[in-house]
Write a protein that holds these residues in place. Structure first.
Motif, mmCIF file in Angstrom:
data_model
loop_
_atom_site.group_PDB
_atom_site.id
_atom_site.type_symbol
_atom_site.label_atom_id
_atom_site.label_comp_id
_atom_site.label_asym_id
_atom_site.label_seq_id
_atom_site.Cartn_x
_atom_site.Cartn_y
_atom_site.Cartn_z
ATOM 1 N N GLY A 160 14.975 8.520 -13.360
ATOM 2 C CA GLY A 160 14.716 8.786 -12.097
ATOM 3 C C GLY A 160 13.701 8.386 -11.712
ATOM 4 N N GLY A 161 12.843 7.628 -12.267
ATOM 5 C CA GLY A 161 11.544 6.997 -11.689
ATOM 6 C C GLY A 161 10.449 7.270 -12.730
ATOM 7 N N LEU A 162 9.225 6.723 -12.319
ATOM 8 C CA LEU A 162 8.108 7.084 -13.122
ATOM 9 C C LEU A 162 7.076 7.653 -11.866
ATOM 10 N N ASP A 163 6.112 8.363 -12.632
ATOM 11 C CA ASP A 163 5.072 9.072 -11.647
ATOM 12 C C ASP A 163 4.346 7.873 -11.115
ATOM 13 N N ARG A 164 4.281 7.837 -9.661
ATOM 14 C CA ARG A 164 3.747 6.891 -8.935
ATOM 15 C C ARG A 164 3.188 7.147 -7.681
ATOM 16 N N THR A 165 2.409 6.377 -7.145
ATOM 17 C CA THR A 165 1.832 6.670 -5.905
ATOM 18 C C THR A 165 2.138 5.345 -5.153
ATOM 19 N N VAL A 166 2.923 5.239 -3.817
ATOM 20 C CA VAL A 166 2.919 4.149 -3.213
ATOM 21 C C VAL A 166 2.126 4.299 -1.814
ATOM 22 N N THR A 167 1.365 3.361 -1.611
ATOM 23 C CA THR A 167 0.479 3.484 -0.384
ATOM 24 C C THR A 167 0.839 2.167 0.431
ATOM 25 N N VAL A 168 1.207 2.528 1.689
ATOM 26 C CA VAL A 168 1.582 1.300 2.554
ATOM 27 C C VAL A 168 0.447 1.372 3.652
ATOM 28 N N TYR A 169 -0.053 -0.037 3.622
ATOM 29 C CA TYR A 169 -1.098 -0.418 4.748
ATOM 30 C C TYR A 169 -0.571 -1.423 5.818
ATOM 31 N N THR A 202 0.606 5.287 5.287
ATOM 32 C CA THR A 202 0.925 6.594 4.766
ATOM 33 C C THR A 202 0.907 6.127 3.312
ATOM 34 N N GLN A 203 1.128 7.280 2.431
ATOM 35 C CA GLN A 203 1.258 7.410 0.980
ATOM 36 C C GLN A 203 2.136 8.244 0.525
ATOM 37 N N TYR A 204 2.787 8.062 -0.629
ATOM 38 C CA TYR A 204 3.842 8.898 -1.105
ATOM 39 C C TYR A 204 3.476 9.089 -2.704
ATOM 40 N N THR A 205 3.636 10.131 -3.209
ATOM 41 C CA THR A 205 3.309 10.371 -4.515
ATOM 42 C C THR A 205 4.527 11.120 -5.354
ATOM 43 N N GLY A 206 4.637 10.974 -6.454
ATOM 44 C CA GLY A 206 5.982 11.558 -7.168
ATOM 45 C C GLY A 206 6.491 10.721 -8.299
ATOM 46 N N LYS A 207 7.745 11.264 -8.831
ATOM 47 C CA LYS A 207 8.687 10.585 -9.544
ATOM 48 C C LYS A 207 9.182 9.706 -8.753
ATOM 49 N N PHE A 232 12.783 2.619 -2.258
ATOM 50 C CA PHE A 232 12.643 3.413 -3.336
ATOM 51 C C PHE A 232 13.147 4.820 -2.987
ATOM 52 N N ASP A 233 13.471 5.788 -3.771
ATOM 53 C CA ASP A 233 13.904 7.076 -3.970
ATOM 54 C C ASP A 233 12.774 8.053 -4.382
ATOM 55 N N LEU A 234 12.566 8.901 -3.607
ATOM 56 C CA LEU A 234 11.540 10.133 -3.824
ATOM 57 C C LEU A 234 12.284 11.443 -3.476
ATOM 58 N N ASP A 235 12.100 12.365 -4.279
ATOM 59 C CA ASP A 235 12.709 13.568 -4.272
ATOM 60 C C ASP A 235 14.197 13.514 -3.498
#
Length: 99
Positions: free
Chosen positions: A44-53, A61-66, A80-83
């Motif tokens: 279901g994913g890896l622990d990541r941070t996605v930052t959008v500029y 914005t920024q997304y953090t999680g699996k 991507f899928d988050l939560d």
């Protein structure tokens, strides 16, 4: 050395060579990346941070999680899928970092 001992030594040498070959192959960076991708796919994913500029370098914005990222090479989109929720980003600069 009798025939049985020679056979045992021969089998041991072959097993050691196979084991060493497996270690060499698994230590390649490309194999490690492939194994990580498989792990991400099935867990279901890896622990990541996605930052959008934006294109001026300002953080939007920024997304953090699996997060499970889908590779999309065309159209300038990141999906991507988050939560359990799907996020699709069109345009901008997206940086994905593994935590």
């Amino acid at each position: 050395m009798d025939k049985k001992s020679k056979k045992t030594v021969g089998i041991a040498v072959v097993l050691v060579m196979i084991f060493m070959g497996i270690i060499i192959v698994l230590n390649k960076a490309s194999v490690q990346r492939a194994l990580k991708s498989i792990n991400s796919e099935y867990s279901g994913g890896l622990d990541r941070t996605v930052t959008v500029y934006d294109y001026d370098g300002n953080e939007i914005t920024q997304y953090t999680g699996k997060i499970d990222i889908e590779d999309t090479e065309t159209g300038g989109k990141v999906k991507f899928d988050l939560d359990g929720k799907r996020t699709i980003i069109y345009g901008g600069i997206v940086i994905v970092q593994e935590n």
